[in-house]
Design a protein around this motif. Structure first.
Motif, short mmCIF file in Angstrom:
data_model
loop_
_atom_site.label_atom_id
_atom_site.label_comp_id
_atom_site.label_asym_id
_atom_site.label_seq_id
_atom_site.Cartn_x
_atom_site.Cartn_y
_atom_site.Cartn_z
N ASP A 1 -0.81 4.63 -1.26
CA ASP A 1 -1.99 4.64 -0.38
C ASP A 1 -1.53 4.74 1.08
O ASP A 1 -1.62 3.78 1.85
CB ASP A 1 -2.83 3.37 -0.59
CG ASP A 1 -3.42 3.28 -1.99
OD1 ASP A 1 -3.67 4.35 -2.58
OD2 ASP A 1 -3.62 2.16 -2.48
N LYS B 1 -4.01 4.05 4.04
CA LYS B 1 -4.30 2.62 4.17
C LYS B 1 -3.10 1.89 4.79
O LYS B 1 -3.28 0.99 5.62
CB LYS B 1 -4.61 2.00 2.80
CG LYS B 1 -5.98 2.36 2.25
CD LYS B 1 -6.23 1.63 0.93
CE LYS B 1 -7.62 1.96 0.39
NZ LYS B 1 -7.88 1.27 -0.90
N GLN C 1 0.84 -1.21 0.00
CA GLN C 1 0.00 0.00 0.00
C GLN C 1 0.86 1.25 0.00
O GLN C 1 0.54 2.24 -0.67
CB GLN C 1 -0.92 -0.02 1.23
CG GLN C 1 -2.01 -1.09 1.14
CD GLN C 1 -2.72 -1.34 2.46
OE1 GLN C 1 -2.18 -1.07 3.53
NE2 GLN C 1 -3.94 -1.86 2.40
#
Length: 244
Positions: free
Chosen positions: A121, A124, A116
């Motif tokens: 991300d 996340k 991630q």
């Protein structure tokens, strides 16, 4: 010549016969119960042995899958290709779900967080690292320190050094950190981003005193100190130049 039976021996014999009769009568009376209990016990042993066999098979499959996923992860880290990273992420997500009763399902969360992070991300990734640390606990500080540093890197990547610094401080002061050099590097990075070189210098001085007997770490901290001083000097020069 036959042995003479005394009254005492006769009494013992009678007691033995009486006890034996009671056991036989009890067994006859509760015969069905004894049979049921025996059957239940037998099937318990059978199912226990079957369960043990399948758990071994389950563990073996889990281990094979884990190493296959590691290969995908290695490919992703080498190529930095979004497709490869996504394949590794999906593989570890599947491992986490399919083999949730094995310890490797917890380790999978580290790789999920790393994937991630590589995909950008960061929020996340932070949540994944946090979930891992709650699940993992303090069973292995080496693995835990990877997750802590991963969480710190994710905060830094999203320019949130204010959230990263408390974790850094806690990691340096209270935790058995196997990646202490990396944590000091993160600290310096944050302080310079926040335009606080004095705090970076103070932290490094404390580190040099704390690890004076560790020549390798002292050398790394000395290099970081020189880097901070160079950055500070460069900032002053640029500031003076911009005035004209």
């Amino acid at each position: 010549m036959a042995k003479r039976l005394t009254r005492k021996k006769l009494k013992q014999k009678d007691e033995f016969i009486t006890t034996a009769e009671k056991i036989i009568n009890s067994a006859t009376k509760y015969k069905s119960s004894f049979i049921v209990a025996g059957i239940v016990f037998l099937f318990t042993l059978i199912f226990a042995s079957i369960g043990f066999y399948y758990y071994k098979d389950y563990s073996k499959k889990g281990s094979i899958t884990y190493f296959q996923d590691l290969h995908l992860y290695e490919m992703a880290t080498n190529s930095h290709d979004k497709k490869d990273i996504t394949n590794a992420l999906d593989a570890f997500e599947s491992l986490k779900t399919e083999f949730k009763f094995l310890r490797i399902s917890k380790l999978a969360m580290i790789y999920i967080g790393n994937c991630q992070y590589m995909l950008g991300d960061y929020d996340k990734a932070i949540e994944t690292y946090k979930s891992f640390l709650v699940t993992w606990g303090d069973t292995d500080n080496y693995i835990a320190s990877i997750a802590y540093n991963g969480e710190i890197e994710s905060y830094i990547a999203k320019n949130d050094c204010k959230s990263a610094l408390p974790i850094i401080d806690n990691l340096l002061k209270n935790k058995d950190n196997s990646f202490v050099q990396l944590t000091y590097l993160h600290a310096v990075d944050c302080y310079l981003k926040l335009d606080q070189p004095e705090n970076a210098t103070g932290l490094l001085k404390d580190g040099l005193n704390k690890y004076s007997n560790n020549s390798e770490l002292s050398e790394q901290l000395t290099k970081l100190m020189a880097y901070v001083k160079a950055q500070k000097q460069n900032h002053i020069v640029n500031f003076d130049t911009n005035k004209f």
